[in-house]
Scaffold this active site. Structure first.
Site, PDB file in Angstrom:
ATOM      1  CB  CYS A 267     -31.200   7.520  27.595  1.00  0.00           C
ATOM      2  SG  CYS A 267     -29.572   8.817  27.834  1.00  0.00           S
ATOM      3  CB  VAL A 268     -33.151  12.610  27.444  1.00  0.00           C
ATOM      4  CG1 VAL A 268     -31.981  13.203  28.389  1.00  0.00           C
ATOM      5  CG2 VAL A 268     -33.882  13.310  26.784  1.00  0.00           C
TER       6      VAL A 268
END
Lengths: 102, 130
Positions: free
Chosen positions: B78-79
């Site tokens: 997840c960024v």
């Protein structure tokens, strides 16, 4: 339409097992893993609660997590099924949903 | 059957990543498909290629990477969780003006949409966390 509930907390630390059992419908499957496996053993304060739960839900416990905690399989409450990771995968596949009680 | 796996905890701190690994491995051995493994929250720390555990301990990162290599798994970090925790790839390094990267090449950084897509496209989403 059955659900596999997974509980990874000891009942002596968190209330997630109680919350799960209160919510799980008749015929649901509950898998105890990680520290959740402590609930599957005999001679604890929750043993009666687990035996009652067996009237309405099926209970499973992850064998490798019992072993990792030094708990022998002969300490597991009668009626609770010991499964390995392949059995965990089968349970996830056989039920329509998997709900983790994190 | 198609499975999606979500991991919310980092390596060595919690059993979640180990449990997820053994579940994923068992599913693949049974012939199931793993649509995606999504690393969320502290789970992004499973992607650091700089991880160096003692030689007699398991290497959680390399173990995931080897499984991904063998089965061509899509492992997504997840960024937003990665930015908070300093998990950086080439693109993030340039975009945020950082001087290094630390993500293992078998992982890729992307958005939460990838988790939603995995949940929609898979028959089951199995979540491992604290």
């Amino acid at each position: 339409m059955s659900t596999l509930h997974t509980v990874n907390k000891s009942p002596f630390e968190k209330s997630s097992l109680d919350a799960c059992l209160a919510h799980a419908g008749t015929g649901a499957n509950v898998l105890l893993l990680e520290d959740g496996v402590y609930a599957a053993t005999t001679g604890t304060a929750v043993e009666q609660r687990m035996k009652q739960a067996l009237d309405s839900v099926k209970l499973f416990v992850l064998g490798p997590d019992l072993m990792a905690r030094g708990l022998a399989e002969d300490r597991v409450i009668q009626g609770i099924t010991v499964v390995d990771y392949a059995g965990f995968v089968d349970l996830a596949a056989e039920n329509d949903k998997v709900q983790a009680w994190l | 059957m198609k499975f999606a796996i979500q991991i919310n905890e980092g390596p060595y701190q919690h059993q979640a990543s180990d449990s997820a690994y053994f579940f994923t491995k068992a599913a693949l051995e049974k012939g199931h498909e793993i649509f995606r493994v999504f690393f969320y929250h502290d789970g992004v720390n499973n992607a650091s290629r700089l991880t160096t555990p003692p030689q007699d301990d398991r290497n959680v990162v390399d173990r995931w990477a080897a499984l991904a290599e063998q089965h061509d798994l899509d492992m997504v970090v997840c960024v937003a969780a990665a930015q908070r925790r300093g998990m950086v790839d080439e693109g993030e390094m340039q975009r945020n003006g950082k001087d290094a990267t630390n993500i293992h090449p078998r992982f890729r950084i992307s958005g939460l949409g990838q988790l939603v897509e995995a949940a929609i496209q898979s028959d089951r989403l199995v979540v491992f966390g604290d």
